[in-house]
Structures are given as structure tokens and as C-alpha cells.
Write an enzyme that holds these catalytic residues in place. Structure first.
Site, PDB file in Angstrom:
ATOM      1  CG  HIS A 131     -14.040 -17.994 -17.537  1.00 41.78           C
ATOM      2  ND1 HIS A 131     -12.857 -17.901 -17.042  1.00 41.78           N
ATOM      3  CD2 HIS A 131     -14.126 -16.612 -18.447  1.00 41.78           C
ATOM      4  CE1 HIS A 131     -12.297 -16.879 -17.213  1.00 41.78           C
ATOM      5  NE2 HIS A 131     -13.105 -16.054 -18.066  1.00 41.78           N
ATOM      6  N   GLY A 177     -20.284 -12.243 -16.587  1.00 37.91           N
ATOM      7  CA  GLY A 177     -20.197 -12.299 -15.365  1.00 37.91           C
ATOM      8  C   GLY A 177     -20.485 -11.129 -14.295  1.00 37.91           C
ATOM      9  CG  ASP A 221     -15.236  -8.212 -15.639  1.00 40.90           C
ATOM     10  OD1 ASP A 221     -14.380  -7.803 -15.058  1.00 40.90           O
ATOM     11  OD2 ASP A 221     -15.161  -9.381 -16.008  1.00 40.90           O
ATOM     12  CB  SER A 253      -9.925 -12.588 -11.642  1.00 41.64           C
ATOM     13  OG  SER A 253      -9.125 -11.809 -12.516  1.00 41.64           O
ATOM     14  NE  ARG A 302      -6.894  -8.350 -15.270  1.00 42.94           N
ATOM     15  CZ  ARG A 302      -6.333  -7.897 -16.255  1.00 42.94           C
ATOM     16  NH1 ARG A 302      -4.931  -7.712 -16.168  1.00 42.94           N
ATOM     17  NH2 ARG A 302      -7.044  -7.201 -17.367  1.00 42.94           N
TER      18      ARG A 302
END
Length: 282
Positions: free
Chosen positions: A37, A147, A150, A185, A187
Site C-alpha cells: 500500500h 496494485g 489484484d 497482502s 490477509r
């Protein structure tokens, strides 16, 4: 760094930047920020005079309600990272701000709805399309940053911008990886120590496929080999492993070095679903 929560707070600020001819960059996020990010933020700051980062965990793009409930939320740490990164504004809308009424509109992104993420996450891209459209209308950036990790989402948003004539430019920033290759990520925060190590099978599969494609090996043989390796890994369950065109997401049955291509992968590591991709021919 200023926090804004709705369009009424943003409008006078936006108008002031418009009057002074300052270009606004938007980095849409769902929080739980990592260095990937921050790469988007860095790109925005190097391109635009003003950088806005949105943080909103969008319920309409989760086809699994449990996944939505368990999505990591680290707002205090996120704001600290963004302030250190030199962000000008953080847009922190509530669900009521983003969805004052239940959304009845349905996006259909055509062929992108029926392959890979579209196939395995029905309704996901509709939610992405709605929330991204709302952010574009609310913030009115000249540039938006996404990004490469994805990749199919990027293809969806490109189609959204083209078909609805949004007056902005999309900038796609390469995937940021950990030192061992795992794609960053949000996640990943949910992986335990064993799962974190096993998650490297995604990156290693992509690397192996790229090397063997360039060595002349048949794509379907490579695909079968990777599927076999996953079958012998009890923590990891492969969902898809495909060679595709990175714009149309047409899947290839053979490799042609004269055509643009990427390899895309999705797998569950324990209960956590991860995706990754690697450009082969850009």
C-alpha cells in the site's frame, strides 16, 4: 494529514485544490496497510500534488460473510503509517456514508465475470465496481493507484473507467513482495507461523512456471505438475493456476512468446484464501 469522513467535509478542500490546479491522487484501500500500500502512496506522491488514501472495508465485495467479519482492522497503525508516508488526506467513511441506501445496481463485467476470480467469487466484482465508482465520484481524483497483485480487479476497473468515461488515469504499481517472495497482502496477517511458510508455494509455483515456459516446456504439462505438487501439500489447496492474457483474461492452453501473458494463482492456505500473479510477456 487531515481525516475526512464524508463528501461535505471534502468538497471545500477539493474545490481549493481544483482552483490552485493541484492534481489529486487516490489510493483506495481496505486498511490493514502494508508496504505494498505504501508503494502506491509513494507513487501517488511522486505523481500528484495531493494524495488521498481511503480506508473502507467494503461489505458488498465479500461473497463470504465470515471473510468480511474476520478481515484485519488496524486503523491506529494504518493512520500512523500514512502520516509518516506524507499522505495529505485519509478518507474514513462509515458504511452509512458509502451506502445510505441498499445498493440495487448490478454491474456485469462480461467475460471477466466467468473466469478465475469472477468464477470463484460470484458477485465480488459487482461490489468492487460499485464501491470504486462511489470513491471516484466522491473524491474526484485525476489519478487512481492500484496494485498489480489484484490483476483481475485492475482489468475490471479499467473496463469500468473506459465504459463509464471516468475522467481519470489509472496507474498500476508492481506487486510488492516480502524478502522470501510472498506477495504482500492484508490477509497474510491471519496466517499462523506454519501457514506463513507454506504460503510460499504460491510464489514458488509462479517462478517455476515462468522459468519452465521460457525453457520451452508445454504449458499444460507445467499446469499438471503444479496441481500435483499442491495435492501433496496438506496445508495448501489449489483453486486455480492459469496462463492468461492480462487484459482480457482469456485463458491460454499453450504459450506464445508473441502474446502478452501472465500466470495467475489462487489457493487456500489453511482457511485463508490468497491470490498472486506473475507477468510472463508484458
Amino acid at each position: 494529514m487531515k481525516l475526512i469522513h464524508n463528501q461535505a467535509e471534502w468538497n471545500p478542500l477539493w474545490l481549493n485544490h481544483l482552483r490552485t490546479n493541484q492534481q489529486i491522487g487516490l489510493v483506495p484501500t481496505m486498511g490493514a496497510l502494508h508496504d505494498g500500500h505504501l508503494d502506491l502512496v509513494k507513487k501517488s506522491r511522486s505523481t500528484c500534488e495531493v494524495t488521498v488514501v481511503s480506508i473502507f472495508v467494503n461489505p458488498t465485495q465479500f461473497n463470504n460473510p465470515e471473510d468480511f467479519q474476520k478481515y484485519p482492522k488496524t486503523l491506529d497503525q494504518d493512520l500512523e503509517k500514512l502520516e509518516q508516508a506524507g499522505v495529505d488526506y485519509v478518507f474514513l467513511p462509515t458504511e452509512k456514508v458509502m451506502y445510505p441506501f441498499p445498493s440495487k445496481l448490478k454491474f456485469d463485467f462480461g467475460d471477466l465475470e466467468h473466469v478465475l476470480e469472477g468464477e470463484f467469487r460470484p458477485g465480488h466484482f459487482n461490489g468492487v465496481g460499485i464501491v470504486v465508482s462511489k470513491l471516484f465520484h466522491l473524491i474526484r481524483p485525476q489519478v487512481a493507484f492500484f496494485g498489480q497483485k489484484d490483476l483481475q480487479q485492475v482489468a475490471v476497473i479499467k473496463r469500468l473507467v473506459d465504459d463509464l468515461s471516468f475522467d481519470l488515469k489509472l496507474e498500476v504499481v508492481p506487486t510488492k513482495r516480502e524478502s522470501d517472495g510472498l506477495a504482500m497482502s492484508s490477509r497474510n496477517l491471519r496466517l499462523n507461523q506454519e501457514e506463513r511458510q507454506k504460503a510460499l508455494i504460491l510464489f514458488h509455483s509462479l517462478e517455476k512456471a515462468k522459468a519452465e515456459l521460457f525453457s520451452g516446456k508445454n504449458w499444460l504439462e507445467i499446469q499438471r505438475q503444479i496441481e500435483s505438487e499442491f495435492e501433496h501439500e496438506h496445508v495448501a489447496k489449489l483453486e486455480y493456476f492459469e496462463l492468461i492474457h492480462p487484459d482480457s483474461f482469456e485463458t491460454y492452453s499453450s504459450f506464445d512468446s508473441s502474446q502478452k501473458s501472465s500466470v495467475c494463482i489462487s489457493a487456500f492456505i489453511g482457511e485463508i484464501r490468497l491470490i498472486d500473479n506473475m507477468p510472463i510477456i508484458s
